[in-house]
Design an enzyme around this catalytic site. Sequence first.
Site, short mmCIF file in Angstrom:
data_model
loop_
_atom_site.label_atom_id
_atom_site.label_comp_id
_atom_site.label_asym_id
_atom_site.label_seq_id
_atom_site.Cartn_x
_atom_site.Cartn_y
_atom_site.Cartn_z
N GLU A 139 0.95 -1.42 0.01
CA GLU A 139 0.35 -0.11 0.28
C GLU A 139 0.82 1.26 0.24
O GLU A 139 1.54 1.61 1.00
CB GLU A 139 -1.39 -0.06 0.93
CG GLU A 139 -1.64 -1.21 1.96
CD GLU A 139 -2.90 -1.52 0.61
OE1 GLU A 139 -3.31 -0.83 -0.39
OE2 GLU A 139 -3.28 -2.54 0.91
N CYS B 73 -1.20 9.58 2.74
CA CYS B 73 -0.97 9.26 1.52
C CYS B 73 -1.97 9.63 0.39
O CYS B 73 -1.68 9.73 -0.88
CB CYS B 73 -0.82 7.36 1.47
SG CYS B 73 -2.37 6.92 2.85
#
Length: 524
Positions: free
Chosen positions: A287, A321
């Site tokens: 991720e 993110c």
Amino acid sequence: MTDFKLTYATMFDPPAELHTGFDKAIAKQKANLGREYGMLIDGRIILSDEKMEDYSPIDVGMKLAIMQKGDETHAQAAIEAARDAFPTWSRTPWQERIKLLRKAADLIDKRIFDLGAAMTLEVGKNRMEALGDVAETAELIRYSCDQVEENKGFVVEMGKDPLVGYKARNISRLRPYGVWLVISPFNFPFALTGGPAGAALAAGNTVIVKPSSDTPWIVRLLVDCFVDAGFPKGVVNFVTGPGRTLGQALVDSPDIDGVTFTGSLNVGMNIYRDFGGGKYVRPTILELGGKNPAIVSRNADLERAALGIVRSAFGLQGQKCSACSRVIVEEPVYEELLSRVKELTEKLVIGDPSSKETYLGPVINKSAYHDFKIFTEEISEAGAKFITGGNVRTEGDLSKGFYCEPTLVTDLPLTHRIWKEELFLPITTIAKVKSLDEAMEIANDVDYGLTAGFYGNDEEVEWFFDKIEAGVVYANRPQGASTGAWPGFQPFGGWKGSGSSGKNAGGHYYVQLYMHEQIQTLIK
Ligand code: NAD
């Protein structure tokens, strides 16, 4: 608490008792700072010869904890412990496994204020973001439990071969891989350790967790929740130390059966290559970063757009993110949007993130603070304009930590690297375009594909959903243009350089990634 349900989309208007609970917890944590915490290997607290002192980004003189600087020997010990625990844990009925996980999730909820307060001190998250990270972790763990339960442990009776004279029984069974490594980043240290670890454990793997060196304390407090829930020894192991030594030793080991790494694209790609260097392919869930755009059409509700953009650009100081780091606006509404975004940004309060009013706390460490100065210099040199921000803040108590202004930039040439690279700071660039097609071309012209936001009419929204290359996409959302996913509502994951599995965490297809299929055929 009342029936208020905390999520990243509801957190803007919390009930008063949430503030009272947090204030008490901050005072309690501050009165107990500086303790030493061990690693946890095979159910035992392990101390190393070398230590890591953990300081707050709010005040570099505030020592939060003394943690262990583990090395390769600790990596090996954790692997052995997890391997020894695997045969029993993997054969423990899934009903018992998820019972323990639900107990850990309940403990997380029960301790939410103490944990949120520690998170604020260690990460510099404002109180609502910190409480959100903790609450999200319990939800992620429960989501994996629900999935295992709904799918009855992923055991499926298949068709029977049409044999003459025999009876066939075919069963598909998803089974755990073995020892699962979870490497987590500093920005969501709780959710991105507890979420993957919860899925791995629900699936029947044993785990080793390695947090970021910026956030070992809060992850240790998470591990306490697993320990106090009663997980058998060796099932959850916790090691701390530098990524380059301890982390690398774990990645290089042939005895790790699967890994979930959440972090930057560069480190993630190196892990992918190194982990792929073994004798055979092992599951690698990555991720990674994002360079998330918001596109604003001439038909947009500009108030919604401005709110969503500002919240997503500057929540957690741009260190998500999913942060909205690029805004692409159609010409007819450019000036109006710009002025509203500027106005809202200038209202954001920078300061001690434990105080109720603060929206932006400090950035995580000296290196991020230094990067902010370098990037803003580079932006100036490129001839771009700062609509607002652009400086670090050092007045009064702010001089004790790493505070940077929320920064909006226009007129940066689209060829500049800052349009493509993830900065992970409170800096957002804004561009004006002639058409939505041009906006989409810019939006997709990056190596990342994590989240994206859009503001426009219904027809345009369908076009946006179809064309945008990203794993989590939002339309007309004032709660956040590109941020604020919640397990069960917006499972989270990325395309392209933002993720490897193509399946989002906290969603329908996630826990299965932690298991391999076995077809069991018996002929009678
Ligand atoms: P990072 O890549 O610097 O570090 C992540 C983790 O990797 C840390 O625990 C670190 O100690 C470890 N590590 C570093 N080198 C290693 C090595 N050689 N071997 C093993 N482990 C090693 O990331 P960060 O600064 O902590 O976090 C920010 C990054 O994470 C950003 O790029 C952000 O976009 C990304 N992120 C992605 C998601 C997502 O869900 N896609 C969520 C949060 C953060």
